[in-house]
Structures are given as C-alpha cells and as structure tokens.
Design an enzyme around this catalytic site. Structure first.
Site, PDB file in Angstrom:
ATOM      1  N   HIS A 100       0.858  -1.196   0.000  1.00  0.00           N
ATOM      2  CA  HIS A 100       0.000   0.000   0.000  1.00  0.00           C
ATOM      3  C   HIS A 100       0.888   1.238   0.000  1.00  0.00           C
ATOM      4  CE1 HIS A 100      -2.922   2.988   1.059  1.00  0.00           C
ATOM      5  NE2 HIS A 100      -2.384   3.200   2.248  1.00  0.00           N
ATOM      6  N   HIS A 102       0.865   5.802  -0.985  1.00  0.00           N
ATOM      7  CA  HIS A 102       0.156   7.032  -1.351  1.00  0.00           C
ATOM      8  C   HIS A 102       0.908   7.698  -2.500  1.00  0.00           C
ATOM      9  CE1 HIS A 102      -1.344   7.481   3.136  1.00  0.00           C
ATOM     10  NE2 HIS A 102      -1.717   6.350   2.583  1.00  0.00           N
ATOM     11  N   TYR A 121      -2.731  -1.135 -22.811  1.00  0.00           N
ATOM     12  CA  TYR A 121      -2.965  -2.573 -22.608  1.00  0.00           C
ATOM     13  C   TYR A 121      -2.418  -3.074 -21.279  1.00  0.00           C
ATOM     14  CZ  TYR A 121       1.841  -3.865 -23.892  1.00  0.00           C
ATOM     15  OH  TYR A 121       3.197  -4.017 -23.906  1.00  0.00           O
ATOM     16  N   HIS A 163      -7.115   8.693  -1.094  1.00  0.00           N
ATOM     17  CA  HIS A 163      -6.171   8.037  -0.205  1.00  0.00           C
ATOM     18  C   HIS A 163      -4.924   7.551  -0.956  1.00  0.00           C
ATOM     19  CE1 HIS A 163      -5.706   4.885   3.289  1.00  0.00           C
ATOM     20  NE2 HIS A 163      -4.550   5.282   2.805  1.00  0.00           N
ATOM     21  N   TYR A 216       1.497 -15.938 -21.100  1.00  0.00           N
ATOM     22  CA  TYR A 216       2.901 -15.522 -21.169  1.00  0.00           C
ATOM     23  C   TYR A 216       3.312 -14.544 -20.081  1.00  0.00           C
ATOM     24  CZ  TYR A 216       1.998 -17.226 -25.866  1.00  0.00           C
ATOM     25  OH  TYR A 216       1.613 -17.987 -26.923  1.00  0.00           O
TER      26      TYR A 216
HETATM   27 ZN   LIG Z   1      -2.699   4.795   3.497  1.00  0.00          ZN
END
Ligand SMILES: [Zn+2]
Length: 228
Positions: A100, A102, A121, A163, A216
C-alpha cells in the site's frame, strides 16, 4: 520465532525481503515517510510492517506477525491498515504479498474517485479492463477493508478514494512491480486527460491481452518471471 514458521531461516529471509521491498518503494519514488505499509503471508497469518516506523529504520524483528484471528504480540503494533492487508490475504489465496502506498499519480486519480480505464494494454496487468477505485472510507477501518476487497474482485490492484492505492501479487517482487506499474498507468491517465482524454481500448482487445497475459505474463522487460 513463532510456531507457524516453516523454519527460522525462512521467516528471517521473509522479514528482510519485506524491508527490502519497502526501501524499493522509497527509492522508486512510490512512498515517502511512514505512509506506506507492506504485508506478506506467513502460515495462517501475515507479517506486516509496524505502525509509524520508516522503512529506513526497520529491523527484521520489528515486523509484526498478525495471526489468522487478527491477534498479535501485545508488545508490538502493526500498521493501522492491518485490516485490509489481512482481509485481502484471507479472501485471495492467489495472493501472497500486499503493498500500500500514497504514490502521487495514483492518489491524484483516487482523489477524483476515478477508476483507471483501459487507456493502455498494461491495465490488464492488474487482471481486468480497468483498475477500480474503492469508495472512500476512513483509514484503518473495517469498512475500508471491505471496500478494498470488493474493488480487487478479479483484480490484483485497486485505488482507494482520497487516499492511495493497493497492489498485490503472489510474492513481494510481483507486488512491487505492479505497484510501480499502477503508478505509471495513473500518470499516463492524468497526462492524457490534459491533452483531450484517452482513446480507450475496447473490451474485445482487452480480453485478447488478458488471454496473452494468462499464457505468457505481462510483456515488459522488468516484469517478474513468476516461474518461481
Ligand atoms: Zn494509506
């Protein structure tokens, strides 16, 4: 060491790998300060970065083991976002690592509450024809956790409104690669909006790309092989 660990050496290696991935998010401009957090599956639970410690200052023993019931050693304090890390790893046996951040462009798109559409793509690298933005919920809550899991249905990444983003993979290397890829796609999206908006790929083309990736893997020089 914990009873769940396959062996002491394996767990120590894993702890060092999490710190390495965190330092890489800093080095690649995807994270600053203590805003990011990383988890990796271990036994019936996970190892997660602790609350409020910069990656530069982390030692392997600082990572917190959170068990399958969401409990940990009372002397430790996991990242405040442990809820969504745990929920994603429990809901998705295909995933072993969650990152995670920011990062700037992913956050800018998430501030608008927008999904990243099929503008390139490589959007298919996250598993579908878009990268969804989960509706806003307060950080560290069960509500945010549920919205993140829902936004990642059939996907390995999502944005979090107002966020940041979450990217995951079977291992840390692939999660890190996807984190950087999602940030690049968000940057491409923001820039394309400034010159008239993106020309999107249609569902049939994205289905062709998804099929190729299934066989692939993503065709990029820096894509992990995924063979081990
Ligand atoms: Zn956060």
């Amino acid at each position: 060491m914990h009873e769940h660990a396959p062996s002491a050496v394996d767990e120590t290696t894993l702890r060092k790998a999490v710190i390495h991935a965190g330092l890489e998010t800093n080095r690649r401009g995807l994270n600053q300060g203590t805003s990011g957090n990383i988890s990796v599956r271990l036994g019936d639970g996970m190892l997660i970065t602790p609350s409020g410690v910069a990656y530069e200052a982390l030692q392997p023993e600082d990572l917190v083991f959170v068990n399958g019931e969401g409990r940990w050693d009372p002397d430790r304090k996991p990242s405040s976002e442990w809820h969504f890390h745990r929920a994603i790893l429990q809901a998705r046996p295909d995933l072993g690592a969650v990152i995670h951040v920011h990062s700037v462009y992913a956050s800018v798109v998430a501030i608008q509450g927008l999904d990243i559409p099929a503008l390139h793509y490589m959007v298919a690298a996250a598993g579908g024809n878009s990268i969804r933005c989960a509706p806003y919920a307060t950080f560290g809550t069960e509500a945010l956790s549920q919205r993140a899991v829902e936004a990642m249905r059939d996907r390995t990444a999502c944005l979090l409104a107002n966020h940041g983003m979450i990217a995951a993979g079977p291992d840390l290397a692939q999660a890190l690669w996807l984190t950087e890829e999602v940030e690049l796609l968000a940057r491409q999206y923001v820039l394309s909006l400034q010159i008239g908006g993106p020309q999107l790929l249609d569902d049939a083309e994205m289905e062709r790309v998804l099929e190729k990736f299934r066989h692939y893997g993503p065709q990029r020089d820096d894509a992990p092989s995924g063979s081990d």
